[in-house]
Design a protein around this motif. Structure first.
Motif, short mmCIF file in Angstrom:
data_model
loop_
_atom_site.label_atom_id
_atom_site.label_comp_id
_atom_site.label_asym_id
_atom_site.label_seq_id
_atom_site.Cartn_x
_atom_site.Cartn_y
_atom_site.Cartn_z
N ARG A 120 50.10 30.99 65.69
CA ARG A 120 50.56 32.38 65.77
C ARG A 120 51.87 32.52 65.02
O ARG A 120 52.93 32.23 65.55
CB ARG A 120 50.71 32.80 67.24
CG ARG A 120 51.46 34.12 67.48
CD ARG A 120 50.62 35.33 67.07
NE ARG A 120 51.20 36.55 67.63
CZ ARG A 120 52.13 37.27 67.03
NH1 ARG A 120 52.61 36.91 65.85
NH2 ARG A 120 52.59 38.36 67.61
N ASN A 150 45.55 36.92 62.15
CA ASN A 150 45.29 35.57 62.62
C ASN A 150 46.29 35.14 63.69
O ASN A 150 47.49 35.36 63.55
CB ASN A 150 45.36 34.59 61.44
CG ASN A 150 44.98 33.17 61.83
OD1 ASN A 150 44.08 32.96 62.61
ND2 ASN A 150 45.71 32.20 61.29
N GLY A 151 45.79 34.55 64.76
CA GLY A 151 46.64 34.10 65.86
C GLY A 151 46.86 35.16 66.92
O GLY A 151 47.32 34.86 68.02
N TRP A 196 47.21 30.04 57.97
CA TRP A 196 46.08 29.29 58.52
C TRP A 196 46.47 27.99 59.18
O TRP A 196 45.67 27.41 59.93
CB TRP A 196 45.06 29.04 57.41
CG TRP A 196 44.59 30.29 56.77
CD1 TRP A 196 44.90 30.75 55.53
CD2 TRP A 196 43.77 31.30 57.37
NE1 TRP A 196 44.31 31.97 55.30
CE2 TRP A 196 43.61 32.34 56.40
CE3 TRP A 196 43.15 31.44 58.61
CZ2 TRP A 196 42.87 33.48 56.65
CZ3 TRP A 196 42.41 32.58 58.86
CH2 TRP A 196 42.27 33.58 57.89
N PRO A 247 47.79 36.02 56.48
CA PRO A 247 47.48 35.05 57.55
C PRO A 247 47.98 33.65 57.23
O PRO A 247 47.91 33.20 56.09
CB PRO A 247 45.94 35.08 57.60
CG PRO A 247 45.57 36.41 57.02
CD PRO A 247 46.60 36.71 55.98
N TYR A 305 42.27 36.97 66.09
CA TYR A 305 41.25 35.94 65.87
C TYR A 305 41.97 34.62 65.61
O TYR A 305 43.19 34.58 65.49
CB TYR A 305 40.33 36.31 64.69
CG TYR A 305 41.04 36.41 63.35
CD1 TYR A 305 41.16 35.29 62.52
CD2 TYR A 305 41.60 37.61 62.92
CE1 TYR A 305 41.82 35.38 61.30
CE2 TYR A 305 42.25 37.71 61.70
CZ TYR A 305 42.36 36.58 60.90
OH TYR A 305 43.00 36.67 59.70
N GLY A 306 41.21 33.55 65.53
CA GLY A 306 41.82 32.23 65.35
C GLY A 306 42.19 31.64 66.70
O GLY A 306 41.35 31.55 67.59
#
Length: 199
Positions: free
Chosen positions: A60, A105-106, A56, A54, A109-110
């Motif tokens: 995306r 992530n992206g 952070w 991921p 979630y996130g």
């Protein structure tokens, strides 16, 4: 409804795949479409490497080509189903690695959440319902899959269904398990089924 059915078992001639077939039959007879993704035969690599770690600091990131293919596959479906043997009272490493890499992530979630309306986690346990209840294993799996994963990623309706005593090879038990799988497909959208709802 278009449902992505992901199956995780090393043997094609397993009860897990027989369950997947009967589940898909139920989906079709209820008017749904499904694509079955066989993680083993598809050659999916469950190991998360640097390319899929991921990121952070961005909304995306572009992940590895294999993961981007699976993200696009998920995007083509309205809902999800995962069919797997229960090993160590959890999902197999192959399926866990798929979630680690693809529910990333992206995307899941996130900055973004999954758009899928619901998810079914269908596990096959050699254990009995009574023993799993005594140790609260099913409750543990419900907490992990429904809340820590599905709810965290924005899926409003998630439920875990366990087929018990799957090593009992007597015909009546085996057919009962397959009938349960068929009914779960046939009634996939039935809101009267017990499920976790995070809305």
């Amino acid at each position: 409804m278009k449902i992505l059915t992901v199956v995780s078992h090393p043997r094609k001639n397993s009860l897990t795949f027989s369950v997947a077939d009967r589940f898909a039959q139920g989906l079709f007879e209820a008017g749904h479409e499904t694509e079955i993704l066989d993680l083993y035969r598809n050659g999916f690599d469950p190991v998360l490497r640097e390319a899929d770690e991921p990121h952070w600091s961005s909304g995306r990131k572009i992940y590895s080509p294999e993961v981007e293919v699976e993200i696009k596959r998920m995007e083509r479906h309205d809902a999800l189903a995962y069919i797997f043997p229960v090993w160590w009272y959890n999902v197999p490493a192959m399926l866990k690695g798929y979630i680690d890499r693809v529910w990333n992530n992206g995307f899941a979630y996130g900055a973004n959440k999954l758009h899928h309306s619901q998810v079914l986690w269908l596990g096959l346990a050699a254990d009995s319902k009574a023993h799993m209840a005594k140790r609260q294993y099913e409750e543990m799996m419900n907490q992990q899959l429904n809340i820590a994963i599905a709810s965290y990623c924005g899926i409003s309706s998630s439920r875990v269904e366990i087929l018990y005593d799957t090593l009992d090879s007597t015909p009546v038990v085996q057919e009962g398990l397959l009938t349960q799988a068929y009914q779960l497909g046939l009634n996939y959208e039935d809101d009267s089924n017990p499920h976790y709802n995070n809305s």
